[in-house]
Scaffold this motif. Structure first.
Motif, PDB file in Angstrom:
ATOM      1  N   ASP A 274       0.834  -1.207   0.000  1.00 53.84           N
ATOM      2  CA  ASP A 274       0.000   0.000   0.000  1.00 53.84           C
ATOM      3  C   ASP A 274       0.865   1.251   0.000  1.00 53.84           C
ATOM      4  OD1 ASP A 274      -2.177  -1.747   0.260  1.00 53.84           O
ATOM      5  OD2 ASP A 274      -2.120  -1.635   2.446  1.00 53.84           O
ATOM      6  N   LEU A 275       1.942   1.217   0.771  1.00 55.51           N
ATOM      7  CA  LEU A 275       2.833   2.365   0.859  1.00 55.51           C
ATOM      8  C   LEU A 275       3.527   2.619  -0.476  1.00 55.51           C
ATOM      9  CD1 LEU A 275       4.352   4.560   2.419  1.00 55.51           C
ATOM     10  CD2 LEU A 275       5.893   2.780   3.291  1.00 55.51           C
ATOM     11  N   VAL A 281       4.378   8.335  -1.139  1.00 52.21           N
ATOM     12  CA  VAL A 281       5.492   7.479  -0.739  1.00 52.21           C
ATOM     13  C   VAL A 281       6.799   8.263  -0.670  1.00 52.21           C
ATOM     14  CG1 VAL A 281       5.932   6.697  -3.128  1.00 52.21           C
ATOM     15  CG2 VAL A 281       6.687   5.298  -1.184  1.00 52.21           C
ATOM     16  N   GLY A 282       7.017   9.182  -1.614  1.00 47.95           N
ATOM     17  CA  GLY A 282       8.250   9.969  -1.596  1.00 47.95           C
ATOM     18  C   GLY A 282       8.335  10.884  -0.391  1.00 47.95           C
ATOM     19  N   SER A 284       6.770  10.410   2.462  1.00 47.08           N
ATOM     20  CA  SER A 284       6.938   9.551   3.630  1.00 47.08           C
ATOM     21  C   SER A 284       8.405   9.164   3.808  1.00 47.08           C
ATOM     22  CB  SER A 284       6.076   8.293   3.496  1.00 47.08           C
ATOM     23  OG  SER A 284       6.360   7.368   4.512  1.00 47.08           O
ATOM     24  N   TRP A 285       9.046   8.762   2.719  1.00 44.51           N
ATOM     25  CA  TRP A 285      10.458   8.386   2.763  1.00 44.51           C
ATOM     26  C   TRP A 285      11.321   9.558   3.210  1.00 44.51           C
ATOM     27  CZ3 TRP A 285      13.542   4.294   2.807  1.00 44.51           C
ATOM     28  CH2 TRP A 285      14.873   4.432   2.412  1.00 44.51           C
ATOM     29  N   GLU A 286      11.040  10.738   2.683  1.00 46.24           N
ATOM     30  CA  GLU A 286      11.812  11.927   3.058  1.00 46.24           C
ATOM     31  C   GLU A 286      11.718  12.187   4.559  1.00 46.24           C
ATOM     32  OE1 GLU A 286      11.345  16.727   2.582  1.00 46.24           O
ATOM     33  OE2 GLU A 286      11.061  15.538   0.758  1.00 46.24           O
ATOM     34  N   GLY A 287      10.501  12.173   5.093  1.00 44.77           N
ATOM     35  CA  GLY A 287      10.339  12.423   6.522  1.00 44.77           C
ATOM     36  C   GLY A 287      11.021  11.368   7.373  1.00 44.77           C
ATOM     37  N   PHE A 288      10.940  10.116   6.941  1.00 45.12           N
ATOM     38  CA  PHE A 288      11.588   9.018   7.652  1.00 45.12           C
ATOM     39  C   PHE A 288      13.097   9.235   7.729  1.00 45.12           C
ATOM     40  CE2 PHE A 288      13.473   4.633   7.024  1.00 45.12           C
ATOM     41  CZ  PHE A 288      13.364   4.245   8.347  1.00 45.12           C
ATOM     42  N   LYS A 331      15.892  11.091  -1.876  1.00 42.83           N
ATOM     43  CA  LYS A 331      15.147  10.620  -3.029  1.00 42.83           C
ATOM     44  C   LYS A 331      14.742   9.157  -2.835  1.00 42.83           C
ATOM     45  CE  LYS A 331      15.547  14.301  -5.721  1.00 42.83           C
ATOM     46  NZ  LYS A 331      14.349  15.099  -6.083  1.00 42.83           N
ATOM     47  N   TYR A 332      13.482   8.846  -3.144  1.00 37.43           N
ATOM     48  CA  TYR A 332      13.055   7.452  -3.126  1.00 37.43           C
ATOM     49  C   TYR A 332      13.120   6.923  -4.553  1.00 37.43           C
ATOM     50  CZ  TYR A 332      10.670   3.167  -1.910  1.00 37.43           C
ATOM     51  OH  TYR A 332      10.369   1.839  -1.717  1.00 37.43           O
ATOM     52  N   SER A 333      14.341   6.626  -4.963  1.00 30.56           N
ATOM     53  CA  SER A 333      14.596   6.155  -6.321  1.00 30.56           C
ATOM     54  C   SER A 333      15.942   5.447  -6.333  1.00 30.56           C
ATOM     55  CB  SER A 333      14.603   7.324  -7.303  1.00 30.56           C
ATOM     56  OG  SER A 333      15.088   6.918  -8.567  1.00 30.56           O
ATOM     57  N   LEU A 334      16.056   4.402  -7.145  1.00 28.90           N
ATOM     58  CA  LEU A 334      17.340   3.708  -7.278  1.00 28.90           C
ATOM     59  C   LEU A 334      18.287   4.433  -8.220  1.00 28.90           C
ATOM     60  CD1 LEU A 334      16.175  -0.028  -7.352  1.00 28.90           C
ATOM     61  CD2 LEU A 334      17.171   1.254  -5.441  1.00 28.90           C
TER      62      LEU A 334
END
Length: 383
Positions: A274-275, A281-282, A284-288, A331-334
């Motif tokens: 779901d995430l 999602v981006g 969320s990843w940044e805040g994490f 960044k949430y990216s490979l």
């Protein structure tokens, strides 16, 4: 049991200061940590939990009771429930000053505790216990920590359903019981709507008028709600950096929900699938990652963000112990590709070090002293 990094710092502080204040959100593990310290110190310390009526009854005449333990460490849990203890603690410390007299635990932030503890100035040092971090659970558990958050009972739940249910219960208890117990009179349903709106604007600039208009409240009331959530450790207001550059700088803070598990519960995200499919999602990843870096940074480093009206932007700007800026993009990216605004900001601030944090496995150079950095290598930021 997961070892907490802050334990050594607390034990060192007890050797130096008469009073040590351990603060942080409820259910972050303060009581468990205090009992671990208790076990390490043997039978000497006295432990009082002000949520227990039996311990409260012992303090009907607090001076008489506490004077019996002048030569022992006294641990007082949920101290914000009995603010009248602070003047007594001050007097007892002044009469017999030695390190390690009191360890006090509270679920309110320094801003709230300060209302009752101004008299302890010069006698107390605060240590903040955060939910579990990657340094504590291990980088092999990154996805689990990101989805469930760092509250121990959420992170350690047998399954994602149990974790989600715990977080839902935490949110209800926080709104319906914890906030009123701090003397804050705000309708629980109203504050939940506000908190949910913050979740959907996670990582964005604070816009009081927009949120106030959506809730039918005034902008000052919206700011009051924001401060409540900040003072009780569930929201972070990341402040902008004001550099001496000839640029028009953004002046509003960026707002993050500090725990990703609570963020996901408010957004009805239960599973990793779901995430991954969620449009936020981006963010969320940044805040994490922002929280992980701030939790790991040395005490003498400062954290901001940087943004100009022309579009130059740095997600997280760190100032080291000499004031030199370190730029961090998330960044949430490979295959992360920072935008033009990131490079412009590096030029604005003359950053000598810059990193792009991403969920890959290998660090490699980009340009202008900038490198990609896998999550497992975030410690290199501080080298």
């Amino acid at each position: 049991m997961i070892a907490r990094k802050i334990q050594a710092s607390i034990e060192d502080s007890l050797k130096e200061f008469p009073v040590v204040g351990l603060i942080g959100p409820r259910q972050a593990g303060k009581t468990t940590l205090a009992k671990m310290i208790l076990e390490r110190m043997g039978t000497g310390p006295l432990y009082l939990d002000l949520e227990l009526s039996s311990d409260v009854n012992k303090l009907r005449d607090p001076e008489m009771y506490l004077r019996r333990y002048e030569d022992r460490l006294v641990i007082i849990d949920e101290v914000q429930r009995m603010p009248e203890l602070f003047p007594l603690i001050r007097a007892m410390v002044d009469q017999k000053r030695r390190a390690g007299r009191f360890l006090i635990l509270g679920s309110a932030s320094p801003a709230l505790v300060r209302q009752a503890s101004e008299t302890l100035a010069g006698r107390i040092v605060y240590r903040e216990l955060l939910p579990l971090s990657l340094d504590e659970v291990g980088h092999s558990n990154t996805d689990r920590l990101w989805l469930r958050g760092g509250y121990p009972l959420s992170y350690l739940a047998a399954g994602n359903d149990g974790s989600y249910s715990w977080r839902e219960a935490f949110i209800r208890t926080y709104l319906e019981m914890d906030i009123p117990q701090l003397g804050i009179r705000v309708p629980a349903s109203q504050l939940r709507r506000f908190w949910t709106m913050l979740a959907h604007s996670h990582g964005q600039l604070w816009n009081a008028s927009k949120i106030a208009g959506s809730l039918g409240i005034s902008a000052p009331t919206a700011k009051h709600y924001l401060d409540i959530l900040s003072d009780t450790f569930v929201v972070r207001q990341l402040q902008p950096f004001f550099a001496n550059v000839k640029k028009r700088l953004v002046k509003s803070p960026k707002v993050y929900l500090r725990d990703p598990g609570l963020l996901h519960a408010l957004m009805r995200i239960k599973e990793t699938e779901d995430l991954e499919a969620h449009p936020s999602v981006g963010a969320s990843w940044e805040g994490f990652i922002v929280e992980q870096i701030i939790a790991a940074k040395p005490d003498d480093w400062e954290a901001y963000f940087y943004r100009t009206s022309a579009g130059a932007e740095i997600d997280l700007l760190l100032l080291d112990d000499t004031g030199r800026p370190v730029a961090v993009e998330i960044k949430y990216s490979l295959s992360p590709k920072p935008g033009k605004g990131f490079w412009s900001a590096i030029d604005d601030l003359a950053c000598e070090k810059a990193f792009v944090i991403f969920p890959g496995d290998e660090s490699y150079p980009l340009q202008k002293n900038a490198f990609t950095l896998p999550v497992a290598q975030m410690h290199r930021i501080f080298e």
